[in-house]
Write a protein that holds these residues in place. Structure first.
Motif, short mmCIF file in Angstrom:
data_model
loop_
_atom_site.label_atom_id
_atom_site.label_comp_id
_atom_site.label_asym_id
_atom_site.label_seq_id
_atom_site.Cartn_x
_atom_site.Cartn_y
_atom_site.Cartn_z
N GLU A 81 0.77 -1.25 0.11
CA GLU A 81 -0.01 0.09 0.11
C GLU A 81 0.81 1.10 -0.15
O GLU A 81 0.62 2.14 -0.82
CB GLU A 81 -0.90 -0.09 1.27
CG GLU A 81 -2.18 1.25 1.21
CD GLU A 81 -2.66 1.03 2.57
OE1 GLU A 81 -3.53 1.97 2.73
OE2 GLU A 81 -2.63 0.16 3.19
N LYS A 82 1.99 1.21 0.93
CA LYS A 82 2.83 2.30 1.11
C LYS A 82 3.40 2.74 -0.47
O LYS A 82 3.58 3.78 -0.74
CB LYS A 82 4.00 2.14 2.03
CG LYS A 82 4.86 3.22 2.23
CD LYS A 82 5.72 2.99 3.26
CE LYS A 82 6.88 4.10 3.34
NZ LYS A 82 6.58 5.51 3.76
N PHE A 83 3.95 1.83 -1.17
CA PHE A 83 4.65 2.01 -2.52
C PHE A 83 3.75 1.67 -3.80
O PHE A 83 3.98 1.82 -4.64
CB PHE A 83 5.83 1.32 -2.36
CG PHE A 83 7.08 1.37 -1.66
CD1 PHE A 83 7.67 2.45 -2.04
CD2 PHE A 83 6.72 0.76 -0.42
CE1 PHE A 83 8.66 2.67 -0.89
CE2 PHE A 83 8.00 1.12 0.49
CZ PHE A 83 8.73 2.18 0.22
N ALA A 84 2.33 1.94 -3.45
CA ALA A 84 1.34 1.74 -4.64
C ALA A 84 1.71 2.45 -5.79
O ALA A 84 1.23 2.25 -6.96
CB ALA A 84 0.04 2.01 -4.17
N GLY A 85 2.03 3.72 -5.74
CA GLY A 85 2.18 4.72 -6.67
C GLY A 85 3.73 4.24 -7.32
O GLY A 85 4.05 5.16 -8.34
N GLN A 86 4.61 3.55 -6.81
CA GLN A 86 5.88 3.37 -7.37
C GLN A 86 6.16 1.87 -7.72
O GLN A 86 7.08 1.85 -8.77
CB GLN A 86 6.72 3.60 -6.20
CG GLN A 86 6.94 5.07 -5.87
CD GLN A 86 7.72 5.17 -4.45
OE1 GLN A 86 7.13 5.25 -3.42
NE2 GLN A 86 8.85 5.20 -4.58
N ALA A 87 5.29 0.87 -7.38
CA ALA A 87 5.42 -0.40 -8.07
C ALA A 87 4.24 -1.19 -7.77
O ALA A 87 3.38 -0.84 -6.88
CB ALA A 87 6.57 -1.09 -7.09
N SER A 88 3.91 -2.14 -8.69
CA SER A 88 2.65 -3.18 -8.41
C SER A 88 3.25 -4.52 -7.62
O SER A 88 4.17 -5.00 -8.15
CB SER A 88 2.38 -3.48 -9.87
OG SER A 88 1.93 -2.27 -10.53
N VAL A 89 2.64 -4.79 -6.34
CA VAL A 89 3.03 -5.72 -5.84
C VAL A 89 2.05 -6.76 -5.57
O VAL A 89 0.89 -6.53 -5.44
CB VAL A 89 3.28 -5.21 -4.55
CG1 VAL A 89 3.90 -6.38 -3.44
CG2 VAL A 89 4.63 -4.25 -4.44
N GLU A 90 2.24 -8.17 -5.99
CA GLU A 90 1.42 -9.13 -5.60
C GLU A 90 1.88 -9.91 -4.20
O GLU A 90 3.35 -10.07 -4.28
CB GLU A 90 1.27 -10.18 -6.71
CG GLU A 90 0.68 -9.81 -7.76
CD GLU A 90 0.16 -10.80 -8.96
OE1 GLU A 90 -0.49 -10.56 -9.96
OE2 GLU A 90 0.75 -11.96 -8.78
N ILE A 91 1.01 -10.63 -3.49
CA ILE A 91 1.50 -11.13 -2.23
C ILE A 91 1.13 -12.60 -2.34
O ILE A 91 -0.21 -12.91 -2.55
CB ILE A 91 0.64 -10.63 -0.98
CG1 ILE A 91 1.17 -8.92 -1.00
CG2 ILE A 91 1.41 -11.23 0.15
CD1 ILE A 91 0.44 -8.44 0.22
N ILE A 92 2.07 -13.47 -2.24
CA ILE A 92 1.78 -14.97 -2.15
C ILE A 92 1.67 -15.29 -0.78
O ILE A 92 2.39 -15.21 0.16
CB ILE A 92 3.08 -15.69 -2.60
CG1 ILE A 92 3.31 -15.33 -3.98
CG2 ILE A 92 2.52 -17.39 -2.59
CD1 ILE A 92 4.36 -16.10 -4.77
N ALA A 93 0.32 -15.96 -0.36
CA ALA A 93 0.32 -16.62 0.92
C ALA A 93 1.06 -17.75 1.04
O ALA A 93 0.72 -18.68 0.50
CB ALA A 93 -1.44 -16.74 1.38
#
Length: 405
Positions: free
Chosen positions: A140-152
């Motif tokens: 969320e913090k870097f949403a404007g700088q990178a797209s992040v997916e999270i693997i559970a």
């Protein structure tokens, strides 16, 4: 927002001016020193640097990082369980809080040219969702700088500790983008049950799957065949990634060919961390078969390993080195894997690498996920790993000429 990159060399070719609007490349034209720039257009000076797609790190453990902290002696034992227990005993006692470590590492990755990320977040009865929440907050913090997916990610397996499966489901409800699995035979020792849980939760929450596979030789092939069987039966083509899987090419040539054909048929992708391991599936054959292959940094100087420095250009060099590549086109292909290859894992509908000479990602219509970096040629850029970088995400500069530390 409109942007114009002046005097850059797409994939090391001739000087060009690149126009960007609404987050996409709209024109690539020969460089014109006298080009007029309309009002309101943001200028980026290429200065003759090479223009590449930005990096896609599709296998990183942001939740275990020690980047930026004092170097410590490696204390892990052999095997996944011993290494996991070493991490479990130490991760809370780092010099700065977990959230700060995760944020700092992701920020450094972006500064070095990574704007697309798929990160693991360990979920188990020890940390519960604490590590998942830290990665989610960084996303969320870097949403404007990178797209992040999270693997559970069930680093400790799914069956060895009561309550793990319920926690995994909580993580998916909380926004986990990918369902993880790990070593169905050697860790949980019940591959059918492990994979039934992995595929069942993925189907329930409509998310793709990433399987961590460290298992050797024929055992790794056995687990992989179980994954392929479920992929076919459940119609999950294009939604499964095998990570590591570094001994699948060690059995015999017929098995290697059979697995490659099955991966191509079912659109199963592969994520490598460029290990120095024998028996890996050959990169040229994977590309020739149309299999999506990406790269990642794995742990970042953490409790598992002292390696990793947030720089995917370094990891690209490692991929070329560990495969013994010397020809320019193969070294360049490693960079294509680290950029567009990974992007096609994150989005199966994105551009895919057609062969070892294909260099997409900087053409009209492509997303403006870009990196300017100094170098004579693309191959020399991988060898020299220059520091003069400008990073562009969704058409906007998110890092510029930051010194590597």
């Amino acid at each position: 927002m409109n942007t114009l990159i002046l005097a850059a060399r797409p994939w090391g070719q001739g000087l060009s001016d690149v126009s960007i609007a609404d987050g996409k490349i709209t024109a690539v034209e020969p460089h014109d020193p006298a080009r007029s720039v309309p009002d309101g257009v943001t200028l980026i000076y290429g200065r003759g640097r090479i223009l590449l797609p930005s990096f896609s790190d599709v296998h990183v453990h942001l939740d275990s990082t020690r980047i930026g902290l004092p170097f410590r002696e490696h204390t892990g034992g052999p095997g996944v369980w011993a290494m996991m227990m070493n991490d479990r005993q130490n991760w809370r006692n780092a010099e700065v809080p977990l959230q700060d470590r995760v944020n700092d590492t992701l920020g450094r990755m972006i500064a070095r040219g990574t704007t697309r990320v798929r990160s693991y977040a360990q979920v188990d009865v020890d940390c519960r969702l604490e590590r998942f929440d830290a990665v989610a907050a960084a996303k969320e913090k870097f949403a404007g700088q990178a797209s992040v997916e999270i693997i559970a990610f069930p680093q400790a397996g799914l069956l060895l500790e009561d309550g793990t499966v319920e926690l995994m489901e909580e993580a998916l409800k909380a926004g986990g983008n990918v369902m993880g699995g790990i070593d169905p035979c050697t860790l949980d020792r019940d591959p059918a049950k492990h994979l039934d849980i992995v595929f069942g939760l993925a189907e329930k929450y409509q998310v793709p799957i990433d399987i961590h596979l460290h298992e050797p030789g024929e055992l790794g092939v056995f687990s992989t065949d179980l994954v392929l069987e479920r992929t076919r039966a459940l119609g999950m083509q294009g939604k499964v990634t095998m990570s590591h899987a570094y001994q699948l090419g060690s059995v015999n040539e017929a098995t290697t060919r059979r697995l490659i054909d099955a991966f191509a048929e079912l659109d199963v992708s592969l994520a490598s961390v460029a290990p120095s391991a024998a028996g890996q599936l050959p990169i040229p054959l994977l590309t020739e078969a149309g299999i999506r292959l990406g790269l990642g940094e794995d742990g970042q100087r953490d409790y598992w390993s002292p390696y990793g420095n947030t720089d995917m250009l370094d990891r690209t060099w490692q991929l070329a080195f560990t495969h013994g590549f010397r020809k320019d086109e193969l070294i360049e292909h490693c960079l294509a894997i680290a950029t567009i290859g990974g992007a096609s894992i994150l989005d199966p509908n994105a551009t895919r690498l057609k062969d070892i000479t294909h260099r997409p990602g900087v053409e009209v219509g492509d997303p403006a996920e870009l990196l300017l970096v100094d170098g004579e040629t693309v191959a020399s850029t991988v060898m020299d790993r220059g520091k003069d970088r400008t990073v562009i995400h969704q058409g906007k500069i998110v890092a510029d000429q930051l010194e590597l530390v």
